[in-house]
Design a protein around this motif. Structure first.
Motif, PDB file in Angstrom:
ATOM      1  N   ARG A 240      -3.807  -8.192  -0.235  1.00 47.20           N
ATOM      2  CA  ARG A 240      -2.656  -7.283  -0.245  1.00 47.20           C
ATOM      3  C   ARG A 240      -3.087  -5.930   0.305  1.00 47.20           C
ATOM      4  N   SER A 241      -2.162  -5.323   1.039  1.00 41.34           N
ATOM      5  CA  SER A 241      -2.448  -4.003   1.596  1.00 41.34           C
ATOM      6  C   SER A 241      -2.218  -2.925   0.541  1.00 41.34           C
ATOM      7  N   GLU A 242      -2.557  -1.703   0.899  1.00 38.61           N
ATOM      8  CA  GLU A 242      -2.223  -0.568   0.059  1.00 38.61           C
ATOM      9  C   GLU A 242      -0.713  -0.365   0.019  1.00 38.61           C
ATOM     10  N   GLY A 243      -0.244   0.447  -0.912  1.00 42.96           N
ATOM     11  CA  GLY A 243       1.178   0.698  -1.042  1.00 42.96           C
ATOM     12  C   GLY A 243       1.698   1.661   0.004  1.00 42.96           C
ATOM     13  N   GLY A 244       3.023   1.745   0.099  1.00 44.94           N
ATOM     14  CA  GLY A 244       3.654   2.687   1.017  1.00 44.94           C
ATOM     15  C   GLY A 244       3.757   2.203   2.440  1.00 44.94           C
TER      16      GLY A 244
END
Length: 515
Positions: free
Chosen positions: A99-103
């Motif tokens: 999973r990537s970072e948020g935003g």
């Protein structure tokens, strides 16, 4: 696996009267004496050799047929690999890899073998490049100091040589297989328009007349800034082959469109609208995009330009048309715009840019993605009233066929089939006749749009006991092949570089490894 009650498939089986080993009711079994060789009968002693030769001939025929079928299948898969939006072959159930970072904004590009996206947080917005195998951040380019909650919506990027297509829930946003055109020193580049403030805020220009918005060119390998220059607040950028097309509106309402090299140092051509726009939105981005090599400017007035900057079609719009919808370009030749003469159903005016034929259809154009071009001789539309899907002949405007059932999201076109979601499940129809090929009913409505590897149709569904599951159905018959459990927060599926991803709220989730 999902219980059988979750999937019902309408299948018509044709049974023959004579199967393997079947015996005619009047047939009489031969006694063993009838099978024995007859002494003195000519040729009897060579009969076993003839049987062996016959068996060898059958084996060779079957083997040749299988080899030919395998070669044909490999050729078909190789052709699919060139179709935008088709996954690498799925050999079984998938699982979450990273999973990537948020935003993260729900748009993806591909450059220098990496995934490029915009990430917005508190007081900042960056362009980042991710390793598609691990999700690790390879580089980060801080381009905009924005206010809290403004996110990354003010950065729009393209990769010259890898025109944007596909995305989370729609074709805009997914990365095609190519990695971009060369910038200085042969490096691939990412070109971004950066808005310092949201369009709703009126920001005066600096004393020297420049704005705080700028066009930034990044080295796609490192994220380093190669060049930047100030631009008007209404500037929009798109990629056209290895170049960029930049559009903006001036203070008098005229639209300017320019094609240049990625660095903006060489102008290929420039277009200025012959009249000012009757309806303007100061500060908002000019509505311009590149579709299959054509430039479409879609404001209150509109123009279609070819790759050399020549006008292929123009139109004068109205406030009503501007409010009702926008123009679309299908198949590189069909310009569709809302028809505003009234009536009980939505209608669309279609212009064939090749033949000049103009006709009106009931409903709206149906976007197909992926699309292998096997139905380029027809136009699909979301029909009104009792017919959910219709096909038209663009040369004459004649309706070719209709198929019942509401269309959910977009459709996919592969090998002459049109596969779509309805509120009841999956349906595949013959793209030349509209006849239903197969239909699979779901116990619960689908949660995402369709993706495919050319053999399987993949979609997310809710299972009462398991939560969110990914179901893979055969493209040839609609039968369930396998399921996989997914995190319940995945709201959409998308494809980037033939790799399958899911979108959770502001996070990118990898479901398959890169090819």
């Amino acid at each position: 696996m999902v219980a059988a009650r979750h999937v019902m498939v309408e299948v018509e089986l044709v049974e023959g009267h004579d199967g393997p080993g079947a015996r005619h009711p009047r047939a009489r079994p031969l006694p063993e004496d009838d099978l024995a060789p007859v002494p003195g009968r000519p040729g009897t002693r060579h009969r076993p050799r003839r049987w062996v030769a016959g068996i060898l001939l059958v084996v060779l025929t079957v083997t040749s047929g299988r080899l030919a079928a395998d070669a044909q299948a490999r050729s078909a898969m190789a052709a699919l690999a060139a179709v935008d939006g088709v996954l690498h072959p799925l050999d079984g159930p998938v699982a979450e890899l990273w999973r990537s970072e948020g935003g993260m904004r729900p748009e993806l590009l591909r450059a220098a073998g990496m995934l490029v996206a915009v990430v917005g947080g508190e007081g900042s917005a960056d362009v980042v490049a991710l390793d598609p195998a691990t999700g690790a951040t390879v580089w980060r380019a801080p381009l905009r100091g924005s206010g809290p909650g403004d996110g990354g919506g003010g950065i729009r990027c393209v990769v010259p040589g890898a025109d944007r297509s596909g995305g989370a829930g729609g074709p805009a946003g997914t990365a095609p297989p190519t990695d971009g055109a060369a910038g200085p020193g042969g490096a691939p580049v990412v070109v971004c328009v950066v808005d310092r403030f949201p369009p709703s805020r009126r920001v005066p220009p600096a004393p020297d007349g420049t704005t705080l918005d700028r066009l930034v060119v990044l080295d796609a390998r490192t994220g380093a800034v190669v060049s930047q220059r100030p631009v008007d607040r209404s500037t929009t950028v798109a990629a056209l082959d290895g170049d960029v097309v930049v559009a903006h509106g001036d203070d008098d309402g005229y639209v300017h469109v320019t094609r240049t090299d990625p660095l903006g140092t060489r102008v290929r051509w420039a277009f200025v609208s012959p009249r000012p726009l009757p309806v303007r939105h100061p500060g908002w981005s000019t509505r311009m995009d590149v579709v299959e090599g054509l430039v479409v400017v879609d404001e209150s007035d509109g123009w279609v330009l070819d790759g050399r900057g020549d006008v292929l079609r123009s139109w004068a719009g109205t406030v009503a048309a501007q409010a009702e919808g926008t123009a679309h370009l299908t198949g590189g030749r069909l310009l569709t715009r809302p028809h505003t003469t009234g009536g009980p159903y939505a209608r669309t005016r279609v212009t064939d840019l090749v033949s000049g034929t103009v006709f009106t259809v009931r409903g709206r154009p149906l976007e197909s993605w992926p699309d292998d071009g096997s139905l380029d001789g027809s136009m699909l539309a979301r029909a009104g009233h009792e017919h959910g899907l219709a096909a038209y002949d663009p040369a004459t405007g004649t309706r070719l066929w209709t198929a019942p059932g509401q269309v959910e999201g977009r459709a996919m076109v592969l090998d002459g089939r049109v596969v779509r979601l309805t509120p009841q499940g999956l349906v595949a129809v013959d793209g030349r006749s509209g006849a239903t090929l197969w239909q699979t009913r779901f116990a619960r409505p689908a949660r995402s749009t369709l993706v495919t590897d050319g053999r399987l149709v993949v979609v997310t569904q809710l299972d009462g006991d398991r939560g969110l599951v990914l179901g893979a159905y055969g493209l040839d018959d609609g039968r369930l092949r396998w399921t996989a459990d997914l995190a319940d927060d995945i709201a959409a599926l998308t494809v980037a570089g033939r790799q399958l991803f899911g979108w959770s709220p502001e996070r990118l989730v990898a479901l398959t490894p890169p090819g």
